[in-house]
Write a protein that holds these residues in place. Structure first.
Motif, PDB file in Angstrom:
ATOM      1  N   UNK A   4      -6.726  -3.892   1.601  1.00  0.00           N
ATOM      2  CA  UNK A   4      -5.419  -4.405   1.190  1.00  0.00           C
ATOM      3  C   UNK A   4      -4.734  -5.130   2.339  1.00  0.00           C
ATOM      4  N   UNK A   5      -4.816  -4.560   3.543  1.00  0.00           N
ATOM      5  CA  UNK A   5      -4.211  -5.199   4.717  1.00  0.00           C
ATOM      6  C   UNK A   5      -4.863  -6.550   4.991  1.00  0.00           C
TER       7      UNK A   5
ATOM      8  N   UNK B 201      -2.705  -3.986  -1.706  1.00  0.00           N
ATOM      9  CA  UNK B 201      -2.453  -5.386  -1.384  1.00  0.00           C
ATOM     10  C   UNK B 201      -1.059  -5.814  -1.850  1.00  0.00           C
ATOM     11  N   UNK B 202      -0.707  -5.465  -3.069  1.00  0.00           N
ATOM     12  CA  UNK B 202       0.600  -5.885  -3.604  1.00  0.00           C
ATOM     13  C   UNK B 202       1.737  -5.248  -2.806  1.00  0.00           C
ATOM     14  N   UNK B 203       1.552  -3.957  -2.455  1.00  0.00           N
ATOM     15  CA  UNK B 203       2.569  -3.302  -1.621  1.00  0.00           C
ATOM     16  C   UNK B 203       2.739  -4.045  -0.302  1.00  0.00           C
ATOM     17  N   UNK B 204       1.617  -4.401   0.328  1.00  0.00           N
ATOM     18  CA  UNK B 204       1.674  -5.036   1.647  1.00  0.00           C
ATOM     19  C   UNK B 204       2.237  -6.450   1.552  1.00  0.00           C
TER      20      UNK B 204
ATOM     21  N   UNK C 205       5.207  -4.056  11.245  1.00  0.00           N
ATOM     22  CA  UNK C 205       6.267  -4.177  10.253  1.00  0.00           C
ATOM     23  C   UNK C 205       5.887  -3.523   8.931  1.00  0.00           C
ATOM     24  N   UNK C 206       4.584  -3.406   8.692  1.00  0.00           N
ATOM     25  CA  UNK C 206       4.130  -2.845   7.407  1.00  0.00           C
ATOM     26  C   UNK C 206       4.011  -1.325   7.430  1.00  0.00           C
ATOM     27  N   UNK C 207       4.409  -0.712   8.538  1.00  0.00           N
ATOM     28  CA  UNK C 207       4.200   0.734   8.643  1.00  0.00           C
ATOM     29  C   UNK C 207       4.764   1.513   7.434  1.00  0.00           C
TER      30      UNK C 207
ATOM     31  N   UNK D 167       3.472   4.556   2.394  1.00  0.00           N
ATOM     32  CA  UNK D 167       3.589   4.713   0.935  1.00  0.00           C
ATOM     33  C   UNK D 167       2.210   4.571   0.299  1.00  0.00           C
ATOM     34  N   UNK D 168       1.478   3.545   0.724  1.00  0.00           N
ATOM     35  CA  UNK D 168       0.148   3.316   0.151  1.00  0.00           C
ATOM     36  C   UNK D 168      -0.754   4.521   0.389  1.00  0.00           C
TER      37      UNK D 168
END
Lengths: 326, 457
Positions: free
Chosen positions: A110-111, A197-200, A233-235, A240-241
């Motif tokens: 996803x990342x 992927x969508x979350x990120x 920034x995506x931490x 959550x993921x």
């Protein structure tokens, strides 16, 4: 017994409520009752559909109960049986393997996808995004049946292998003792990576573009940009993921049941398969409840550990960044 | 958090406390709704048939009419739908005051839910269970199904061909063993195991339909040498291989021993020469590649579909698979074996108010007319007299059934014997066939599961 559940109810619901008044102290005093009225329906629904069943499950787990005739109190005997059964330890090991396939791999993929998609301007990006998210919205039975076909002895995967001359690798992937577990794992990866992927992607959209510009001015390449700006920034999204995928991995039942039923032999058994079998086939509802409670505790502990790990590092890194900027 | 709160002061603390008391209210009131230990309210003693409900002769329309306008709710396996769609209109014509409300579920759904439905406050009047401890045993033990001995003598189910077929629906007093005792169910549908063959392939290979397992074993080698897959097997659900195992065992061993073991008779054991030889044969056949490659990843439905499409020379399995096979296929009964048994028995709820209507419904399911309809629907009826198959395969299957019954070969299925035997035996047999477990370990594993289950009863 009835006092244990409310204690849990409070820890569950007071966090948002406690955080808000803490900021305002006495100021919100008069509004508290109104606020309560707002959360009351949610609390009631939560209590009826989550806490009460949880409490009943725990209660049942203390009995030897076939679901029909009178139950006998056995105390913690069911838990002793759960914790000493070798087949359950094996099932828990399988769950740990699934953590890699259902949680770690989807987050990594996803990342990577989110990083790519946020950089490359593709025509019809929304379509791609939607397509990659499809596995997440499909019913798991549909997913399982499709993958059973893909993995079949005469299925497309083996056709592909034969087409490129790898005949010696072809097999019934779900029916082979050595490949069944990773094969089911890959299905989980396929289901979960779209969600990650969508979350990120959503997380990346909130990153200030100026940061990227600044990095580029400093001569950062795409990889450096990703590692230094996007990833930190995506931490919150990553945590959550991970919570969602880890929960999915540990309580996974439908994919396993509809592809292998735990077989061949016991090579793909997971705890939830035993919960189902004990509750609905063997009519050992007490034992199944005890196992379900143990599984819930394991999930809570693992998710708690992951959250704690990510949160700590998060504040540390943020403080460091703040310091550097100052 | 609550404990900390009460010891502190400060207005922010009040919110959680009020919430807590709200939650206490909600949960205590819910807790009050449920009383005592789980299942405490259900009595565990079996119901006695009250005198006025006793059936002494086939129910007449007048007797049913006395019930007034009633509804008979029926839960059935969806495999029964074609049959019931013929039986229900006929029934409602004969008993016009009764409305039958059928509801169909897949077999898996049915056996997972029917016991709870039968225990609910509004149970179906007539429903199908499943032989063995998981469903029928639970129903009998909890007193949820009505004993049917009176109905059996009224409708002649205590005579041939019913008498021997209905054994698995008989239970002893404390529901710890079946095969003998009080009758709790009836099934007009029966099953046998057999060897299905592809006639065209046998002709090609110059083979005759096998009439013994020795012949089959030779034929398998011939088929393999000719580059054909000898036996089509789809064992993803684990039961198909256990059925082949039981066929082999029933042919090698004494059917009575197998029946005793399945029925949970004391001192019975799985560690017999018949089972050992059967398991060894399974391992040899699997290792020799007779079942092809990847059979553990193929479902039984896919396997029978492939067989119907001309893959594989033989298919060893239950008569229900015959419905998927068209022209060009035949079946041999397994001599002095063949296992199989009646299908899911029909039960009458112990709490139904419409006993005569329910008995009349079962009576109608067991007529010769229904038997013909069962055969026409691709399944096997218990009543074979005056029933004729429309296709050659149907007629062959019917003949094979008569042979098997005459040999007393209908031993039932191994997985009836404990609630988790299918998983234990099925999983372990997969390991034997893959060469990962020895035959003796397999026999021990199965027997110790059986003994554990006996000890708990």
């Amino acid at each position: 017994m009835s006092t244990a559940a409310p204690a849990r109810a409070v820890t569950g619901v007071d966090r948002p409520g406690a955080a808000a008044p803490r900021r305002g102290r006495g100021r919100l005093h008069g509004l508290q009752w109104v606020g309560l009225a707002y959360v009351a329906p949610a609390v009631a629904v939560f209590a009826v559909f989550v806490l009460y069943p949880l409490y009943r499950t725990f209660y049942t787990s203390l009995y030897d109960y076939d679901g029909l005739t009178a139950a006998t109190w056995v105390g913690l005997e069911n838990y002793r049986e759960v914790l000493t059964a070798p087949e359950l330890r094996e099932a828990l090991l399988h769950s740990l393997v699934f953590l890699v396939f259902y949680a770690a791999l989807p987050v990594v993929i996803g990342l990577a996808l989110a990083g790519l998609m946020s950089r490359i301007r593709v025509y019809g990006l929304t379509v791609f995004r939607a397509l990659l998210f499809v596995p997440q919205i499909l019913s798991s039975v549909v997913v399982a049946v499709s993958w059973r076909w893909i993995y079949d002895v005469q299925g497309p995967l083996n056709d592909l292998l034969r087409a490129v001359g790898l005949d010696q690798l072809t097999r019934g992937w779900l029916g082979d003792f050595s490949t069944a577990l990773p094969a089911v794992g890959v299905i989980g990866t396929w289901v979960e990576y779209g969600l990650c992927m969508v979350l990120f992607l959503a997380g990346i959209a909130t990153i200030d573009r100026e940061q990227y510009e600044a990095a580029r001015l400093d001569g950062a390449g795409p990889i450096r940009e990703f590692v230094s700006i996007t990833l930190p920034a995506l931490r919150p999204q990553v945590s959550v993921a991970l919570v969602l995928t880890i929960t999915f991995a540990l309580r996974n039942f439908d994919l396993v049941w509809n592809t292998t039923r735990g077989g061949p032999g016991t090579s793909t058994t997971v705890p939830s398969v035993f919960v189902y079998q004990d509750a609905f086939q063997n009519r050992e509802v007490g034992l199944a409840s005890a196992l379900a409670i143990v599984l819930t505790v394991v999930i809570l502990v693992v998710v708690g550990l992951v959250l704690a790990a990510l949160r700590e590092r998060g504040t540390g890194a943020r403080a460091a960044r703040g310091g550097a900027r100052a | 958090m609550t404990a900390n709160c009460s010891s502190r002061s400060g207005s922010w603390c009040r919110t959680p406390r009020v919430l807590a008391s709200g939650a206490v209210l909600v949960t205590t009131s819910l807790a009050l709704l449920s009383c005592g230990a789980p299942g405490g309210e259900t009595s565990s003693s079996g119901p006695a048939t009250s005198v006025e409900d006793e059936i002494t002769a086939p129910v007449t329309p007048e007797q049913v009419a006395e019930l007034g306008d009633v509804t008979l709710t029926v839960w059935a396996d969806q495999a029964e739908q074609p049959l019931l769609e013929q039986v229900i209109p006929a029934y409602q014509e004969e008993y016009p005051n009764v409305t039958v409300e059928p509801s169909y579920r897949s077999f898996d759904d049915l056996i997972a839910t029917v016991v709870n439905a039968a225990a609910s406050s509004s149970p179906p009047d007539v429903f199908q269970g499943n032989i063995g401890y998981a469903v029928d045993g639970a129903l009998v033990e909890a007193g949820l199904v009505r004993p049917l001995d009176d109905v059996a003598s009224a409708y002649g189910w205590d005579e041939a061909p019913w008498e021997s077929s209905l054994g698995p629906a008989r239970w002893n007093a404390d529901a710890s063993a079946f095969g003998d005792g009080t009758l709790y169910g009836v099934s007009p549908v029966t099953e046998i195991q057999g060897i299905y063959y592809n006639q065209a392939k046998l002709d090609q290979l110059g083979l005759e339909p096998p009439t013994s397992l020795e012949e089959l074993a030779t034929d398998l080698q011939v088929a393999q040498d000719a580059g054909e897959q000898p036996i089509m097997l789809g064992n993803a659900d684990q039961y198909p291989a256990t059925h082949i195992l039981s066929d082999l065992a029933a042919a090698d061993g004494d059917p009575a021993d197998i029946r005793a073991w399945i029925g949970g008779q004391e001192d019975a054991t799985f560690v017999t020469d018949g089972n050992r030889e059967a398991a060894q044969t399974m391992e040899e056949w699997a290792q020799a590649g007779y079942f092809g490659q990847g059979y553990d990843g193929v479902s039984n439905e896919d396997a029978i579909a492939r067989f119907a499409n001309g893959e594989g020379v033989f298919f060893v399995g239950g008569s229900w698979n015959g419905a998927s096979l068209g022209e060009g296929f035949g079946i041999s009964a397994l001599p002095q074996g063949g296992s199989g048994a009646i299908a899911s028995p029909w039960h009458v709820s112990a709490s139904t108010d419409e006993v005569p209507a329910a008995a009349a419904f079962l009576g109608m399911l067991t007529t010769q007319e229904s038997a013909q309809q069962i055969l026409d629907g691709g399944r096997l009826p218990v009543v074979t007299e005056g029933v004729a198959g429309a296709t050659e395969l149907e007629q062959q299957t019917l003949d094979a059934l008569e042979e098997t019954v005459a040999d007393e070969g209908q031993v039932g299925y191994y997985d009836w014997t404990t609630t988790d035997m299918l998983d234990v035996m099925g999983g372990s047999l997969q390991e034997v066939m893959a060469g990962r477990t020895g035959v003796d370990d397999f026999l021990e594993t199965v027997q110790s599961d059986w003994a554990d289950a006996r000890a708990e009863r």
